[in-house]
Design a protein around this motif. Structure first.
Motif, PDB file in Angstrom:
ATOM      1  N   ASP A  98      34.181  18.649  39.072  1.00  0.00           N
ATOM      2  CA  ASP A  98      34.470  17.368  39.711  1.00  0.00           C
ATOM      3  C   ASP A  98      33.241  16.702  40.310  1.00  0.00           C
ATOM      4  N   HIS A  99      32.250  17.502  40.673  1.00  0.00           N
ATOM      5  CA  HIS A  99      31.088  16.974  41.379  1.00  0.00           C
ATOM      6  C   HIS A  99      29.810  17.633  40.888  1.00  0.00           C
ATOM      7  N   GLY A 100      28.693  17.031  41.287  1.00  0.00           N
ATOM      8  CA  GLY A 100      27.401  17.661  41.156  1.00  0.00           C
ATOM      9  C   GLY A 100      27.027  18.279  42.489  1.00  0.00           C
ATOM     10  N   CYS A 101      25.821  18.746  42.582  1.00  0.00           N
ATOM     11  CA  CYS A 101      25.280  19.290  43.824  1.00  0.00           C
ATOM     12  C   CYS A 101      25.495  18.301  44.970  1.00  0.00           C
ATOM     13  N   ARG A 102      25.853  18.834  46.148  1.00  0.00           N
ATOM     14  CA  ARG A 102      26.115  17.948  47.290  1.00  0.00           C
ATOM     15  C   ARG A 102      24.898  17.102  47.653  1.00  0.00           C
ATOM     16  N   GLY A 103      23.735  17.756  47.707  1.00  0.00           N
ATOM     17  CA  GLY A 103      22.529  17.023  48.081  1.00  0.00           C
ATOM     18  C   GLY A 103      22.154  15.958  47.072  1.00  0.00           C
ATOM     19  N   CYS A 104      22.190  16.316  45.785  1.00  0.00           N
ATOM     20  CA  CYS A 104      21.856  15.340  44.736  1.00  0.00           C
ATOM     21  C   CYS A 104      22.867  14.207  44.707  1.00  0.00           C
ATOM     22  N   SER A 105      24.117  14.535  45.007  1.00  0.00           N
ATOM     23  CA  SER A 105      25.143  13.496  45.044  1.00  0.00           C
ATOM     24  C   SER A 105      24.905  12.543  46.212  1.00  0.00           C
ATOM     25  N   MET A 106      24.418  13.087  47.324  1.00  0.00           N
ATOM     26  CA  MET A 106      24.106  12.230  48.464  1.00  0.00           C
ATOM     27  C   MET A 106      22.939  11.306  48.141  1.00  0.00           C
ATOM     28  N   VAL A 107      21.936  11.850  47.422  1.00  0.00           N
ATOM     29  CA  VAL A 107      20.832  11.004  46.965  1.00  0.00           C
ATOM     30  C   VAL A 107      21.366   9.877  46.087  1.00  0.00           C
ATOM     31  N   ALA A 108      22.249  10.220  45.152  1.00  0.00           N
ATOM     32  CA  ALA A 108      22.818   9.211  44.254  1.00  0.00           C
ATOM     33  C   ALA A 108      23.579   8.139  45.027  1.00  0.00           C
ATOM     34  N   ASP A 109      24.252   8.540  46.097  1.00  0.00           N
ATOM     35  CA  ASP A 109      25.005   7.577  46.901  1.00  0.00           C
ATOM     36  C   ASP A 109      24.099   6.554  47.575  1.00  0.00           C
ATOM     37  N   HIS A 110      22.821   6.867  47.712  1.00  0.00           N
ATOM     38  CA  HIS A 110      21.899   5.961  48.397  1.00  0.00           C
ATOM     39  C   HIS A 110      21.239   4.946  47.465  1.00  0.00           C
ATOM     40  N   ILE A 111      21.448   5.064  46.178  1.00  0.00           N
ATOM     41  CA  ILE A 111      20.779   4.172  45.229  1.00  0.00           C
ATOM     42  C   ILE A 111      21.469   2.809  45.231  1.00  0.00           C
ATOM     43  N   GLY A 112      20.687   1.759  45.500  1.00  0.00           N
ATOM     44  CA  GLY A 112      21.225   0.405  45.520  1.00  0.00           C
ATOM     45  C   GLY A 112      21.149  -0.258  44.162  1.00  0.00           C
ATOM     46  N   ASN A 113      21.209  -1.576  44.158  1.00  0.00           N
ATOM     47  CA  ASN A 113      21.167  -2.314  42.897  1.00  0.00           C
ATOM     48  C   ASN A 113      19.757  -2.242  42.303  1.00  0.00           C
ATOM     49  N   LEU A 114      19.671  -1.772  41.075  1.00  0.00           N
ATOM     50  CA  LEU A 114      18.378  -1.507  40.463  1.00  0.00           C
ATOM     51  C   LEU A 114      17.688  -2.757  39.928  1.00  0.00           C
ATOM     52  N   ALA A 115      18.347  -3.911  40.014  1.00  0.00           N
ATOM     53  CA  ALA A 115      17.715  -5.149  39.555  1.00  0.00           C
ATOM     54  C   ALA A 115      16.428  -5.428  40.321  1.00  0.00           C
ATOM     55  N   HIS A 116      16.374  -5.010  41.586  1.00  0.00           N
ATOM     56  CA  HIS A 116      15.190  -5.272  42.399  1.00  0.00           C
ATOM     57  C   HIS A 116      14.001  -4.426  41.946  1.00  0.00           C
ATOM     58  N   LEU A 117      14.254  -3.162  41.621  1.00  0.00           N
ATOM     59  CA  LEU A 117      13.194  -2.337  41.043  1.00  0.00           C
ATOM     60  C   LEU A 117      12.765  -2.872  39.688  1.00  0.00           C
ATOM     61  N   ASN A 118      13.733  -3.241  38.881  1.00  0.00           N
ATOM     62  CA  ASN A 118      13.436  -3.766  37.548  1.00  0.00           C
ATOM     63  C   ASN A 118      12.569  -5.015  37.623  1.00  0.00           C
ATOM     64  N   ALA A 119      12.749  -5.808  38.680  1.00  0.00           N
ATOM     65  CA  ALA A 119      11.952  -7.029  38.842  1.00  0.00           C
ATOM     66  C   ALA A 119      10.483  -6.715  39.057  1.00  0.00           C
ATOM     67  N   ARG A 120      10.169  -5.482  39.432  1.00  0.00           N
ATOM     68  CA  ARG A 120       8.783  -5.037  39.571  1.00  0.00           C
ATOM     69  C   ARG A 120       8.389  -4.160  38.386  1.00  0.00           C
ATOM     70  N   ASP A 121       9.016  -4.392  37.244  1.00  0.00           N
ATOM     71  CA  ASP A 121       8.640  -3.732  35.997  1.00  0.00           C
ATOM     72  C   ASP A 121       8.780  -2.216  36.101  1.00  0.00           C
ATOM     73  N   THR A 122       9.809  -1.769  36.840  1.00  0.00           N
ATOM     74  CA  THR A 122      10.005  -0.351  37.112  1.00  0.00           C
ATOM     75  C   THR A 122      11.447   0.051  36.832  1.00  0.00           C
ATOM     76  N   THR A 123      11.632   1.173  36.170  1.00  0.00           N
ATOM     77  CA  THR A 123      12.950   1.698  35.837  1.00  0.00           C
ATOM     78  C   THR A 123      13.187   2.999  36.600  1.00  0.00           C
ATOM     79  N   LEU A 124      14.399   3.168  37.119  1.00  0.00           N
ATOM     80  CA  LEU A 124      14.807   4.416  37.749  1.00  0.00           C
ATOM     81  C   LEU A 124      15.908   5.047  36.920  1.00  0.00           C
ATOM     82  N   VAL A 125      15.761   6.333  36.602  1.00  0.00           N
ATOM     83  CA  VAL A 125      16.816   7.063  35.894  1.00  0.00           C
ATOM     84  C   VAL A 125      17.034   8.412  36.562  1.00  0.00           C
ATOM     85  N   PHE A 126      18.223   8.968  36.380  1.00  0.00           N
ATOM     86  CA  PHE A 126      18.561  10.333  36.778  1.00  0.00           C
ATOM     87  C   PHE A 126      18.637  11.181  35.514  1.00  0.00           C
ATOM     88  N   VAL A 127      18.295  12.463  35.634  1.00  0.00           N
ATOM     89  CA  VAL A 127      18.443  13.391  34.518  1.00  0.00           C
ATOM     90  C   VAL A 127      19.091  14.670  35.015  1.00  0.00           C
TER      91      VAL A 127
END
Length: 245
Positions: free
Chosen positions: A86-115
């Motif tokens: 049902d879930h991933g690691c608690r800590g990694c999931s908390m990190v994921a919960d903090h990710i905002g809209n990636l359009a702002h990063l993309n506007a600086r020619d930068t991509t964020l991905v999870f693996v």
């Protein structure tokens, strides 16, 4: 609970001003650290890596999504991780919960991905449950071991020059706790926030601070608001605030 003393408003203001001095020192130290990151040597990535994505297999360069920079967070999600299925690691999931809209990063020619090691169908299932929107790929080889994230979470930054990819920085352990905002991710990259106030090597892309900011669904549709950016010293009607240190 041993609470601090109760004071008057002037005493509180004085205490706040004294602490603000230390906060400004911390801000400037952070700026200096980010400037040093932009001067880190680059490590060429010559080994081929392959990931499974929602649209099929892709190599490391493909993770960039056509942009100049890439930030990769290694999240622990898979059959051997606590919380599965049902879930991933608690800590990694908390990190994921903090990710905002990636359009702002993309506007600086930068991509964020999870693996992660989980198959795509399971990644998509957990993403839907948790409401996560970031691109998330499946590891298929030794990428995690080669970049220090096979046994613990961590965030790697990359840049590419044509087909050649370079590793530029790495943050893990408690350093990951400070990440999550657009600015924190940009501050760990080789190009930084790409603003004129930054101490960056000659020739790095830079534009006026604030002027590139936009609503996340409006990037590229119009010129940024004149309100943002440094005030024009030759224009008496320009009342925009200068950037604070």
């Amino acid at each position: 609970m041993d609470a601090p003393p109760i004071v008057s408003a002037p005493e509180w203001a004085a205490a706040h001003q004294a602490l603000l001095v230390k906060e400004k020192e911390l801000t400037r130290a952070h700026d200096a650290l980010a400037a040093s990151r932009r001067r880190m040597p680059w490590l060429a990535v010559d080994k081929p890596y392959e990931f499974d994505g929602p649209d099929g297999k892709v190599n490391l360069l493909g993770l960039f999504g056509g942009r100049r920079q890439l930030v990769v967070y290694r999240a622990f999600l898979g059959p051997d991780v606590h919380g599965w299925p049902d879930h991933g690691c608690r800590g990694c999931s908390m990190v994921a919960d903090h990710i905002g809209n990636l359009a702002h990063l993309n506007a600086r020619d930068t991509t964020l991905v999870f693996v992660s090691r989980a198959p795509q169908r399971d990644i998509e299932r957990v993403k839907a449950r948790m409401g996560w929107q970031m691109p998330w790929y499946t590891l298929t080889d030794s990428f995690d071991a080669d970049f220090g994230v096979d046994e613990w979470h961590g965030t790697n930054a990359f840049i590419h020059d044509g087909p050649q990819v370079f590793r530029t920085y790495f943050i893990n352990n408690r350093g990951d706790e400070a990440l999550g905002t657009t600015w924190s991710f940009l501050d760990m990259t080789a190009l930084g926030r790409q603003e004129t106030w930054e101490d960056s090597p000659a020739g790095y892309p830079q534009s006026a601070p604030y002027e590139w900011w936009d609503w996340h669904d409006e990037y590229g549709r119009h010129e940024p608001s004149r309100w943002f950016g440094e005030p024009d010293p030759n224009d008496p009607n320009d009342q925009r605030p200068a950037r604070e240190d």
